[in-house]
Scaffold this active site. Structure first.
Site: not given
Length: 242
Positions: A128, A141-142, A145
């Protein structure tokens, strides 16, 4: 005829990728949650898998192995979001679930299918833009990813020259993912981002649609990218330029 396995095939990007690869003559094997496969039947071989369940991964892998074929391509699209909130406000269960679903599960499912890959096959993972271009509220989430990118580069080194391993890193894509994700949410919640605001701030004036992502994935699967490994293709309309 090439054979491509797609994990997360029933999602918004996955369904388009299945259709495009099938139309180009590939033998596609779709793997996804049972609920997702029921909700979105695909015109190819479909195998249920839960990337958070080791037994489910083993069962799915054994089914693929029983087909007595080699995989020319493997695409791992699995992932989901748990909403937007600052890291200091995130409970441990949500953090763990985000890391498990977007990093550990992708690693374990990729690892188990990797031995079934054909010589000079291609693996494509999905990272992402958030892995490098950090935005508030997307911390866990970061992190996951960013881990996908590290995993991709590590596999590219460790599995060369037998396999190529690359990643795509899209910005937001107009799919059910923006309301939680296919199979892991009701898909009827409010969008987690302000699409109009983001589109107006993007040089190309919109957010991505599935075909913006499937094209680069098909390129990375093909011989046209035969001298590429360990690379990340950023797909964001110019919103992030590394």
């Amino acid at each position: 005829m090439s054979t491509v396995a797609i994990i997360g095939a029933a999602g918004g990007i996955g369904r388009v990728l299945v259709d495009e690869l099938s139309a180009n003559g590939s033998n596609v094997i779709a793997l996804d949650l049972p609920t997702s496969l029921r909700a979105h039947p695909l015109k190819c071989t479909s195998i249920p898998i839960d990337i958070l369940d080791a037994e489910s991964i083993d069962l799915a892998t054994n089914i693929v192995r029983s087909m007595d074929l080699e995989l020319d391509g493997l695409v791992n699209l699995a992932g989901y979001t748990k909403g937007v909130r600052p890291l200091v406000e995130m409970d441990l269960a949500t953090f763990d679930d985000t890391i498990m679903g977007n990093l550990r599960g992708v690693f374990t499912s990729t690892r188990e299918l990797l031995p079934l890959m054909a010589q000079h096959g291609s693996i494509v993972t999905v990272a992402s833009g958030l892995a490098q271009s950090i935005r508030p509220g997307h911390g866990a989430y970061a992190m996951a990813k960013a881990g996908i990118i590290a995993m991709t580069k590590t596999l590219a080194i460790e599995e060369s020259p037998r396999l190529r391993v690359n990643a795509v890193a899209p910005g937001p894509v107009q799919t059910a993912f923006l309301t939680g994700g296919t199979g892991v949410s009701t898909e009827d919640k409010a969008c987690i981002i302000d699409v109009e605001k983001l589109a107006s701030a993007t040089p190309l004036g919109r957010i991505a649609i599935p075909t913006d992502v499937t094209g680069p994935i098909r390129f990375l699967l093909s011989e046209q990218s035969g001298f590429m490994t360990g690379q990340v293709l950023w797909i964001n309309g110019g919103a992030y330029m590394p």
